[in-house]
Design a protein around this motif. Structure first.
Motif, mmCIF file in Angstrom:
data_model
loop_
_atom_site.group_PDB
_atom_site.id
_atom_site.type_symbol
_atom_site.label_atom_id
_atom_site.label_comp_id
_atom_site.label_asym_id
_atom_site.label_seq_id
_atom_site.Cartn_x
_atom_site.Cartn_y
_atom_site.Cartn_z
ATOM 1 N N LEU A 183 0.789 -1.262 0.194
ATOM 2 C CA LEU A 183 -0.136 0.056 -0.153
ATOM 3 C C LEU A 183 1.026 1.219 -0.132
ATOM 4 N N GLY A 222 -7.382 -1.945 1.753
ATOM 5 C CA GLY A 222 -6.707 -0.646 1.446
ATOM 6 C C GLY A 222 -6.509 -0.023 -0.015
ATOM 7 N N LEU A 223 -6.593 -0.891 -0.966
ATOM 8 C CA LEU A 223 -6.438 -0.409 -2.458
ATOM 9 C C LEU A 223 -7.798 0.355 -2.646
#
Length: 475
Positions: A183, A222-223
């Motif tokens: 990330l 998270g993406l």
């Protein structure tokens, strides 16, 4: 300084929708600052037309008898690092192919110089084949991903570029150090790409989880957060191969199906597009339609890796956006012309399959005009660029190919219509037929004898076509 307008006079071919092909003869297309500012039809006398206009500087480009403009080709799915082995290693199905050929090859891109050299050849080749816009997967390596962005910027292609994310079910030699590292590097890549794109904004970072198999739940969520924060598109793979589908669903047993994995992790939506979508249930098709998720149709790859045959008409009938992808190196060709032909055969194959199953078939195969749509405006819709590129509507960027249909392996014999010349280019043509490649008005590739001059010049060059340089009142 007065901006020089470029006036193109001759035949123009483009699509206005999947069912609407427009062929304009004696067309006048006026480009200023890379934008189409005027399109007039049925102009019999270009010199008289220009004389009646009221601006100052222009360059007139006359297309020849067998020449026409089409919109630049859009590749909605390609793997930049895989071009190094395109055309080899075609003997295995997807999952074995990834482990045997793809991951070892992509791991070499940790060498920044190797990446830079490979990417220069790759982007150059795609441009030469008329791909003015491409959605690229890179690798997990931040430095190499930056070099891809640099190369695209220098060569002038319009592109979406994704740093690939993989934190599980990947080889020890080709996996990210941790979910957080993945990330963090993605954020750094996004910031770098947005800064590099500058004012022309030809390059866009795209969030790129490789596929659900290689991404953990924390990584995918998270993406999704990064995509929302930066308002970025998302690309990945979906329902390409039966073994892949089975494996993905086993990793996420609480999800209804493969498509639902992405939905539950916030990765579907109008700015998302998925490659392949070969083996889709009705529920999955409806979910793509409901979320307005697009599809990159990669027929060459689907044949080559023995994955199956995607039913594009089924997707279109549900209102799903569809474009074409080469999927190099699952597909062996860097040309969207090949994707057009592979898509044509995939459509024919669906009809054959239905006939063999039911004794007859009323399946309607994709027509040449529909294939041109998928390669241009359809691809633009998948990438969310339909208001900027895809056809020659006033106000859009001039991303275009100048085609000479009577060149290379194409022989025009007898009295052919413009549509027949278009067909012969689509099915028999090659890069040899592409005289000029334009991105936002700048000539970025073309016939080989002038390619060495392209990096520093946006001028239109004369290759034996009638070209007038005039300083008279212009459009």
């Amino acid at each position: 300084m007065v901006e020089t307008s470029h006036i193109y006079y001759g035949t123009i071919v483009h699509t206005l929708s999947v069912k609407n092909l427009e062929i304009i003869q004696q067309a006048v297309l006026v480009v200023s600052n890379g934008i189409i500012v005027k399109l007039d039809r049925n102009v019999k006398d270009i010199d008289a037309y220009i004389s009646s206009a009221s601006c100052t500087n222009y360059v007139l480009h006359r297309l020849g008898e067998h020449e026409f403009l089409i919109p630049g080709l859009v590749d909605t799915h390609a793997h930049a690092p895989q071009y190094v082995f395109a055309g080899s290693g075609m003997d295995l199905p997807l999952m074995d192919w990834l482990n045997t050929y793809t991951f070892p090859s992509e791991s070499k891109f940790k060498d920044e110089q190797y990446a830079q050299d490979a990417y220069a050849k790759t982007v150059h080749r795609f441009l030469r084949n008329g791909t003015t816009t491409c959605s690229w997967f890179a690798t997990i390596h931040l430095a190499a991903c930056k070099r891809l962005v640099d190369t695209i910027h220098d060569l002038g292609q319009r592109a979406y570029v994704g740093k690939v994310n993989m934190d599980q079910n990947s080889p020890d030699y080709y996996v990210e150090a941790s979910t957080q590292a993945s990330l963090d590097d993605t954020r750094l890549f996004i910031d770098y790409t947005k800064a590099k794109a500058g004012h022309d904004r030809l390059i866009t970072p795209v969030v790129t989880p490789r596929f659900a198999v290689s991404c953990s739940t924390p990584l995918m969520r998270g993406l999704a957060d990064l995509a929302k924060e930066y308002r970025l598109p998302i690309q990945s793979h979906l329902c390409e191969n039966p073994d892949e589908i089975k494996f993905a669903c086993s990793l996420f047993p609480d999800c209804k199906n493969y498509t639902d994995i992405y939905q539950q992790h916030g990765l579907l939506g109008p700015d998302t597009y998925m490659a392949h979508c070969v083996h889709m249930t009705d529920d999955e098709i409806n979910l793509l339609a409901t979320t307005q998720t697009g599809v990159a149709h990669c027929a060459n790859s689907n044949f080559s890796l023995q994955s199956g045959v995607c039913d594009v008409q089924r997707l279109l009938s549900h209102g799903i956006k569809v474009g074409l992808g080469t999927d190099v190196a699952g597909g062996f060709s860097p040309s969207i012309l090949d994707a057009i032909r592979s898509g044509f055969w995939a459509s024919k194959m669906k009809k054959v399959i239905e006939r063999d199953m039911h004794g007859n078939s009323d399946y309607v195969c994709l027509q040449p005009s529909e294939l041109l749509f998928l390669a241009t405006l359809g691809g633009a819709q998948v990438l969310g660029l339909q208001d900027l590129i895809g056809n020659f509507v006033e106000g859009k960027a001039f991303d275009a190919l100048w085609i000479d249909a009577d060149r290379g392996n194409v022989d025009l014999i007898g009295d052919l219509t413009i549509f027949q010349k278009l067909e012969k280019f689509l099915f028999n043509g090659s890069a040899d037929n592409i005289l000029h490649v334009y991105v936002q008005g700048r000539r970025v590739s073309g016939v080989p004898d002038d390619e060495n001059d392209l990096a520093s010049s946006g001028d239109t060059l004369n290759h034996g076509v009638a070209l007038d340089h005039t300083t008279k009142p212009s459009i």
